[in-house]
Write an enzyme that holds these catalytic residues in place. Structure first.
Site, PDB file in Angstrom:
ATOM      1  N   ASP A   1       0.831  -1.210   0.000  1.00 53.50           N
ATOM      2  CA  ASP A   1       0.000   0.000   0.000  1.00 53.50           C
ATOM      3  C   ASP A   1       0.865   1.260   0.000  1.00 53.50           C
ATOM      4  OD1 ASP A   1      -2.936  -1.254   0.836  1.00 53.50           O
ATOM      5  OD2 ASP A   1      -1.248  -2.343   1.686  1.00 53.50           O
TER       6      ASP A   1
ATOM      7  N   HIS B   1     -10.149  -2.658   7.796  1.00 51.39           N
ATOM      8  CA  HIS B   1     -10.962  -3.591   7.013  1.00 51.39           C
ATOM      9  C   HIS B   1     -11.280  -4.869   7.781  1.00 51.39           C
ATOM     10  CE1 HIS B   1     -10.663  -1.190   3.401  1.00 51.39           C
ATOM     11  NE2 HIS B   1      -9.346  -1.162   3.506  1.00 51.39           N
TER      12      HIS B   1
END
Length: 340
Positions: free
Chosen positions: A53, A227
């Site tokens: 990321d 998440h």
């Protein structure tokens, strides 16, 4: 599916046709994962960095993390770098010629120790752009370090590292896209794609004789980050990992650093998704995971990366913050010649 083959000529020709149809069925329903060999050091050891990321043209401390990666990479004499996906924000690459590739990769990870092979997979943000562009050989001509495929295996002698394309598993990218467009051109049938991939992963793990078995995916199986757990992977992928003695599952997606242990199987869930933008204070209650037989060893909601050092009897995992400080480390050992 069974084929209805008329057998009017002879039993021999009938048998041949049935055999041929069986062979064709095997060929068309199994696509063995592409394998890349990467040698260990002369002493039989292996070391690499894990980052996820990250691609933001140096912003959100991406450049600072890259600098510390270079310093640690030199100290550990790393063999390669693993990227857990979401390589380019916000929406992947627009084409093979997108300048973001060089601005977020080539011009950022410039230190000598990082001029090694990078093994990368796609994340959900990468699928929002031209996913095929990141897989293109043209990018390897621009920067020879780059290797990105949907799913593949790195055979590092000491370790088999299976890279698994997890984005197609997640239902919400097909049912609740929230105005995002995903590039599914390489996946004409989601169901068939997932079924074949799971078979390939299971076969590769069963056939592996490597001392260490590692699986890399973008999405977390277990996480207390933003998440959280990925239920589709818990249902479909986790049982295969548990049944085949996988040592580590490494992922990104949650913009944090984590270490969670599966007490029952011994799998270590390692999140390294903090390559640039991180989410301070965004975490779930760990009590729920603990009740499911998961032990949360470490969670950090800032930027950083992870290192892995392996030899035939020992593995050492370390997490680093944006300043290059070791903020968590963990080691485990194996017998050199386990009893049969």
């Amino acid at each position: 599916m069974a084929l209805d083959i008329p057998c009017k000529k002879s039993r021999t020709s009938c048998f041949f046709l049935v055999l041929l149809s069986s062979v064709l069925c095997i060929v068309t329903t199994s696509a063995e994962l592409q394998r890349f060999e990467h040698p260990t050091k002369e002493d039989g050891s292996l070391s690499f960095l894990v980052l996820g990321d990250w691609g933001r043209r140096g912003e959100f401390n991406q450049s600072e993390v890259a600098f510390q990666m270079g310093r640690v990479g030199e100290k550990l004499d790393i063999d390669f770098v693993v990227s857990t996906g979401d390589n380019f924000y916000d929406n992947g690459l627009s084409s093979e010629h997108d300048t973001a590739f060089e601005e977020s990769f080539t011009k950022i990870y410039t230190q000598k120790s990082l001029l090694k092979q990078w093994y990368s997979i796609l994340g959900n943000h990468d699928y929002r752009g031209d996913a095929e562009a990141q897989l293109s050989p043209l990018l390897r001509k621009i920067d020879s370090r780059w290797l990105c495929l949907r799913s593949f295996i790195v055979d590092a002698e000491l370790a088999d590292i299976l890279f698994v394309d997890t984005t197609p598993f997640v239902n919400m990218y097909f049912t609740s896209t929230e105005d995002h467009t995903y590039d599914w051109r390489g996946i004409p049938s989601r169901k068939a794609y997932i079924q074949t991939l799971l078979k390939d992963v299971e076969l590769a793990l069963k056939m592996s004789s490597a001392k260490w078995k590692i699986v890399v995916g973008h999405h977390a199986i277990r996480s207390i980050g933003h998440h959280g757990d990925t239920q589709e992977l818990i249902k479909h992928l986790l049982p295969i990992l548990q049944a085949n003695d996988v040592d580590f599952y490494m992922n990104g997606h949650d913009h944090c650093l984590e270490h969670i242990s599966d007490i029952k199987s011994g799998i270590q869930f390692l999140t390294s998704g903090a390559g640039s933008k991180a989410w301070r204070g965004d975490m779930k209650n760990e009590e729920g995971l603990n009740k499911q037989g998961q032990l949360v060893n470490f969670f950090y909601d800032g930027q950083g990366f992870m290192s892995v050092q392996l030899n035939p009897t020992r593995a050492e995992i370390a997490f680093y913050d944006v300043f290059g400080n070791v903020i968590h480390s963990w080691t485990t050992s194996k017998l050199l010649h386990p009893s049969i």
